[in-house]
Scaffold this motif. Structure first.
Motif, mmCIF file in Angstrom:
data_model
loop_
_atom_site.group_PDB
_atom_site.id
_atom_site.type_symbol
_atom_site.label_atom_id
_atom_site.label_comp_id
_atom_site.label_asym_id
_atom_site.label_seq_id
_atom_site.Cartn_x
_atom_site.Cartn_y
_atom_site.Cartn_z
ATOM 1 N N UNK A 120 0.842 -1.194 0.000
ATOM 2 C CA UNK A 120 0.000 0.000 0.000
ATOM 3 C C UNK A 120 0.879 1.248 0.000
ATOM 4 N N UNK A 121 0.271 2.347 -0.475
ATOM 5 C CA UNK A 121 0.899 3.672 -0.450
ATOM 6 C C UNK A 121 -0.146 4.659 0.068
ATOM 7 N N UNK A 122 0.160 5.259 1.184
ATOM 8 C CA UNK A 122 -0.674 6.342 1.704
ATOM 9 C C UNK A 122 0.260 7.472 2.112
ATOM 10 N N UNK A 123 -0.318 8.593 2.477
ATOM 11 C CA UNK A 123 0.505 9.747 2.850
ATOM 12 C C UNK A 123 1.357 9.395 4.065
ATOM 13 N N UNK A 124 2.646 9.613 3.942
ATOM 14 C CA UNK A 124 3.637 9.400 4.999
ATOM 15 C C UNK A 124 3.776 7.930 5.412
ATOM 16 N N UNK A 125 3.325 7.004 4.575
ATOM 17 C CA UNK A 125 3.456 5.582 4.912
ATOM 18 C C UNK A 125 3.384 4.765 3.628
ATOM 19 N N UNK A 126 4.458 4.066 3.319
ATOM 20 C CA UNK A 126 4.499 3.230 2.110
ATOM 21 C C UNK A 126 5.038 1.850 2.463
ATOM 22 N N UNK A 127 4.322 0.824 2.032
ATOM 23 C CA UNK A 127 4.747 -0.561 2.213
ATOM 24 C C UNK A 127 4.622 -1.262 0.861
ATOM 25 N N UNK A 128 5.623 -1.071 0.015
ATOM 26 C CA UNK A 128 5.640 -1.640 -1.335
ATOM 27 C C UNK A 128 7.031 -2.204 -1.586
ATOM 28 N N UNK A 129 7.092 -3.406 -2.168
ATOM 29 C CA UNK A 129 8.369 -4.033 -2.477
ATOM 30 C C UNK A 129 8.568 -4.223 -3.965
ATOM 31 N N UNK A 130 9.725 -4.778 -4.316
ATOM 32 C CA UNK A 130 10.063 -4.976 -5.725
ATOM 33 C C UNK A 130 9.120 -5.957 -6.403
ATOM 34 N N UNK A 131 8.541 -6.898 -5.626
ATOM 35 C CA UNK A 131 7.679 -7.923 -6.233
ATOM 36 C C UNK A 131 6.187 -7.611 -6.045
ATOM 37 N N UNK A 132 5.881 -6.423 -5.584
ATOM 38 C CA UNK A 132 4.486 -6.064 -5.362
ATOM 39 C C UNK A 132 3.740 -5.964 -6.691
ATOM 40 N N UNK A 133 2.593 -6.652 -6.765
ATOM 41 C CA UNK A 133 1.780 -6.634 -7.985
ATOM 42 C C UNK A 133 0.443 -5.944 -7.775
ATOM 43 N N UNK A 134 0.072 -5.783 -6.525
ATOM 44 C CA UNK A 134 -1.196 -5.145 -6.205
ATOM 45 C C UNK A 134 -0.941 -4.071 -5.157
ATOM 46 N N UNK A 135 -1.128 -2.816 -5.557
ATOM 47 C CA UNK A 135 -0.918 -1.686 -4.650
ATOM 48 C C UNK A 135 -2.255 -1.066 -4.284
ATOM 49 N N UNK A 136 -2.476 -0.923 -2.999
ATOM 50 C CA UNK A 136 -3.660 -0.206 -2.526
ATOM 51 C C UNK A 136 -3.207 1.209 -2.170
ATOM 52 N N UNK A 137 -3.824 2.187 -2.798
ATOM 53 C CA UNK A 137 -3.395 3.573 -2.596
ATOM 54 C C UNK A 137 -4.616 4.446 -2.306
ATOM 55 N N UNK A 138 -4.364 5.568 -1.685
ATOM 56 C CA UNK A 138 -5.429 6.565 -1.531
ATOM 57 C C UNK A 138 -5.487 7.411 -2.802
ATOM 58 N N UNK A 139 -6.634 8.100 -2.963
ATOM 59 C CA UNK A 139 -6.871 8.793 -4.234
ATOM 60 C C UNK A 139 -5.875 9.917 -4.479
ATOM 61 N N UNK A 140 -5.432 10.582 -3.412
ATOM 62 C CA UNK A 140 -4.441 11.640 -3.581
ATOM 63 C C UNK A 140 -3.124 11.099 -4.103
ATOM 64 N N UNK A 141 -2.773 9.865 -3.707
ATOM 65 C CA UNK A 141 -1.542 9.241 -4.204
ATOM 66 C C UNK A 141 -1.655 8.992 -5.702
ATOM 67 N N UNK A 142 -2.823 8.540 -6.163
ATOM 68 C CA UNK A 142 -2.993 8.318 -7.603
ATOM 69 C C UNK A 142 -2.807 9.622 -8.372
ATOM 70 N N UNK A 143 -3.343 10.720 -7.835
ATOM 71 C CA UNK A 143 -3.166 12.017 -8.510
ATOM 72 C C UNK A 143 -1.691 12.339 -8.664
ATOM 73 N N UNK A 144 -0.890 12.089 -7.620
ATOM 74 C CA UNK A 144 0.548 12.341 -7.700
ATOM 75 C C UNK A 144 1.191 11.430 -8.747
ATOM 76 N N UNK A 145 0.761 10.188 -8.837
ATOM 77 C CA UNK A 145 1.324 9.261 -9.820
ATOM 78 C C UNK A 145 1.034 9.728 -11.243
ATOM 79 N N UNK A 146 -0.196 10.214 -11.471
ATOM 80 C CA UNK A 146 -0.562 10.690 -12.808
ATOM 81 C C UNK A 146 0.166 11.980 -13.148
ATOM 82 N N UNK A 147 0.415 12.816 -12.154
ATOM 83 C CA UNK A 147 1.170 14.050 -12.410
ATOM 84 C C UNK A 147 2.626 13.741 -12.733
ATOM 85 N N UNK A 148 3.179 12.753 -12.035
ATOM 86 C CA UNK A 148 4.581 12.410 -12.257
ATOM 87 C C UNK A 148 4.794 11.789 -13.634
#
Length: 826
Positions: free
Chosen positions: A83-111
């Motif tokens: 998962x990726x949330x504000x100020x807390x990320x638990x994602x590894x190299x083999x992660x295939x399913x990420x649970x994120x909050x909507x604000x995180x998705x906005x940052x991903x699309x901007x990047x």
């Protein structure tokens, strides 16, 4: 009975996603769609090793869903599922399913709008219609159309109008999973008059614990209410086997986990939650729901100039969502703390945040994504144009957008801070000025409720609040003080400010507040009342006299938004030098020539202005042409009727009005027409006029004649003479007050021998004769003098002869000698 699993629609869902880019799935709460669907799709061949990104509207739900799915796979978090949330990320190299909050998705699309490595976006609980959910979907559709036609999207919802979402997603297939839940009995327990909400909730909770089985879930609007109810329950005592636990977004992860985990054997749990527990989360063991019927939602606050949380009554859809939490594992009970008769008055659905929220953050997010025109995107509900315009104006004032509406480097830094643009700008500039700590504390106060709002003697100076936070003032509740200090620390870190307090930095509050609220700088008005003029021209005032109200300049952080004159709730003083220095690039210098009503004089000044505020003014010179222009403007505003018309000028204007009615080729001298041609006829006569007294010396009659060419001037006296010579030899003035019927008032004896009615206007208009008695009183009004002599005269003669026996009243007026004398000659 468990709810019907979504496995029944998974084959159709797989086929739809394989064939189409977008799919809409409707499934009821408790169907397990949040965890079962993403896991079931991980091995789909069309993913080609790409990741699935699952969007959850809340951090707690994102973390809980990720951990549940990781446990299902018997893996630690950060392996297949992270998962990726504000100020807390638990994602590894083999992660295939990420649970994120909507604000995180906005940052991903901007990047990177191409979202490399992502094959499927899942929008869960989309019916909540948060601003970030609408923004994320709009940006994702934009990327799909431009750079990622292979990107698939799945929108999942329980209560949303699926057909509307399907249409937005280019007629995406709409799948529905019908689910079963256990019956939930609804019981209404409206509060008694005068009883506070926390007392009513605590009483309902005690009843539920005594009369029902299982855990209890209580829905309250906010953290303050949770604390008050918890305090009452602790005082009343729920028994040693009952744990009272809070559940809201700002709790630590461990505290949140404690609220949603099953109760240990032999114990019961009473969860006091905000609307965070309505959807997404599974709280095992809940058999009873107590719904206070209120929720806090983001709304644009005119008072604060940005979004704040407003307490509103829940919608019918939310009330049903809450009720359903009691029927997950067995039949349940739902206590609704309002009268049943109010149910039909509830809104069917929650208002989408995009229609009611402050759009400055959204506009900045779009600019960060390179989108200057929000209407270029596909929206389920387009953002209101007026709100967007207001947001762009504010962002330009904050330096976040350039003249073309594109984001500036400063705007990018603001967006990275992660708070409202007003506060982000203040934090960044505050750090640059060496006031990083106090700017963070000020931002914490502005983003929360006034910590001294309940103190009538606290006044409206924001510096009082800052000093109270610094000193640990006992008037601020400990929980509120802790929250404000924690928030200030986080904000200071996000803005890069780590410096210690600066001595006397609280006095910089005005400078800092002006950075966040450049539109709310205000100047003291003249007079004893503490009234101010805001930068954009509105008025503002303090309700009660206080020290800050004597400042020449202030910055108003909280206003009530009254269009006539707003009340000021929070403000800080500012000096003229601080305004001049801080807003040097926005101050304009104008040479102003205007009519000063106080001195009744045209004055010329060179002014430094910040919007409607005149910061400095010095005398200046003005050209005669400019002075004349100002005088003409003042006359136009007052109207030509306010000019000092002499009797001669009034009579000339009446004659011209008569001629214009007779022949439209003559100039129109009505008020409207003279106002329209003011510079043409009056302008030449205003040379040297600079004060009101000068106007009284202007020859308005001569000015009116400028409207006539040479030929018209020659014809004026013949067509509209000022006087008529009557048979007695007297010259009588014609009254043109009624242009349709000019009047000649004349004594009857002076027109003896006058056979026909005199005419003017080239013989076209007979004068209306007001024939007067020797005392000057009308005895006959006529346009037919000949007919009067033949008939009516003899009746009038009889009357006048009796009243004025010493005067001559001949039998034949046509042969009698006219006279202007009062008596008959001896």
């Amino acid at each position: 009975m468990d709810p019907l699993p979504v496995e029944s629609v998974l084959p159709a869902l797989r086929t739809a996603l394989q064939m189409r880019a977008n799919v809409v799935l409707q499934a009821p709460p408790g169907s397990g769609k949040t965890t079962r669907v993403p896991l079931a799709l991980l091995d789909e061949p069309w993913l080609e090793g790409r990741r699935i990104v699952l969007l959850e509207p809340r951090r707690l739900a994102a973390r809980a869903a990720a951990r549940y799915m990781a446990r299902t796979l018997a893996q630690p978090i950060g392996e297949t599922v992270g998962y990726r949330i504000r100020r807390d990320t638990q994602v590894g190299a083999r992660t295939r399913l990420e649970v994120v909050t909507e604000g995180v998705l906005t940052r991903m699309l901007q990047a990177d709008p191409s979202l490399p490595g992502i094959g499927l976006l899942i929008f869960d609980e989309f019916h909540e219609r948060s601003l970030h959910a609408d923004l994320g979907l709009a940006l994702a559709l934009h990327s799909q159309a431009l750079v990622r036609p292979d990107l698939r999207m799945l929108v999942m919802s329980a209560t949303l109008d699926g057909a509307a979402v399907s249409e937005l997603l280019h007629d995406a297939p709409l799948l529905s999973a019908e689910g079963r839940v256990f019956p939930v009995e609804v019981r209404y327990r409206p509060p008694r008059d005068g009883v506070h909400l926390d007392v009513t909730v605590a009483a309902a909770a005690q009843t539920a614990l005594e009369e029902e089985d299982g855990d209890v879930l209580v829905f309250l609007p906010g953290v303050a209410e949770i604390r008050r109810v918890a305090s009452k329950l602790e005082g009343a005592g729920g028994g040693p086997a009952v744990s009272v636990v809070p559940l809201y977004g700002d709790l630590s992860p461990d505290a949140q986990d404690a609220a949603i985990q099953p109760s240990p054997a032999g114990r019961r749990k009473l969860v006091l939650a905000t609307s965070i527990a309505e959807t997404s989360l599974t709280i095992d063991g809940v058999r009873v729901v107590i719904d206070a019927g209120l929720s806090r939602v983001p709304r644009f606050s005119v008072r604060r100039g940005m979004a704040t949380l407003a307490t509103v009554r829940v919608s019918l859809a939310s009330a049903e969502q809450r009720r359903g939490r009691a029927g997950r594992v067995a039949p349940g009970i739902c206590y609704r703390l309002w009268p049943e008769r109010l149910d039909p008055t509830l809104r069917p659905h929650d208002t989408p945040e995009i229609l009611a929220a402050d759009l400055a953050p959204l506009t900045l997010e779009l600019a960060e994504a390179g989108i200057a025109d929000p209407m270029a995107l596909r929206w389920l509900d387009p953002p209101p144009a007026a709100s967007l315009a207001q947001a762009r104006e504010l962002l330009a004032e904050l330096g976040a957008l350039d003249a073309a509406g594109h984001i500036t480097p400063h705007g990018r830094r603001m967006n990275a801070v992660g708070t409202h643009p007003r506060l982000a700008h203040m934090l960044l500039r505050g750090v640059e000025l060496g006031f990083g700590r106090i700017s963070a504390e000020l931002a914490a106060v502005l983003s929360d409720r006034d910590p001294l709002r309940a103190e009538p003697t606290a006044g409206n100076d924001v510096r009082t609040r800052l000093e109270a936070i610094r000193s640990g003032d006992a008037r601020i509740p400990p929980a509120v003080l802790h929250r404000l200090r924690t928030e200030a620390k986080l904000l200071r870190g996000s803005a890069g400010g780590t410096a210690p307090p600066v001595p006397g930095d609280v006095d910089a509050a005005g400078r800092l507040l002006a950075l966040a609220y450049p539109d709310r700088i205000a100047q003291r008005r003249h007079g004893p009342a503490q009234r101010f003029l805001l930068r954009h021209g509105q008025g503002a005032r303090f309700d009660q006299p206080q020290a800050i109200g004597e400042a020449e300049y202030i910055v108003a952080a909280e206003l009530d938004g009254d269009a006539r004159e707003s009340r000021i709730f929070l403000a800080a003083p500012l000096t003229l030098d601080e305004v001049m220095e801080q807003f040097a690039d926005q101050i304009t210098t104008d040479d102003v020539v205007e009519w000063d009503a106080a001195s009744d004089l045209v004055v010329a000044r060179r002014q430094d202005r910040l919007g409607a505020l005149v910061l400095r003014a010095i005398p200046a010179e003005a050209t005669p042409e400019r002075i004349q222009e100002v005088v003409l403007g003042g006359i136009a505003r007052a109207g030509v009727d306010a000019l000092p018309w002499s009797d001669a000028a009034k009579r000339l204007r009446e004659r011209l009005r008569f001629l214009h009615q007779l022949d439209s080729g003559w100039p129109d001298v009505s008020d409207a027409a003279l106002n329209q041609r003011l510079s043409e006829w009056l302008g030449p006569s205003l040379r040297g006029v600079r004060r009101g007294a000068d106007l009284r010396r202007v020859d308005l009659a001569g000015a009116l004649l400028l409207l006539l060419d040479w030929q018209r001037r020659r014809e004026l006296d013949s067509l509209a003479p000022t006087h008529v010579e009557v048979p007695s030899g007297s010259r009588i003035a014609i009254d043109y007050a009624d242009p349709s019927a000019p009047v000649l008032p004349v004594r009857l004896q002076e027109v003896f021998g006058w056979q026909d009615t005199p005419r003017i206007g080239g013989g076209r208009v007979p004068l209306t004769l007001h024939l007067l008695s020797p005392a000057g009183r009308p005895v006959q009004v006529t346009r037919d003098l000949a007919g009067f002599w033949r008939g009516t005269y003899f009746e009038v003669r009889k009357d006048l002869k009796g009243r004025y026996p010493k005067h001559s009243w001949p039998d034949d007026p046509l042969t009698a000698v006219p006279t202007s004398r009062a008596r008959r000659p001896r």
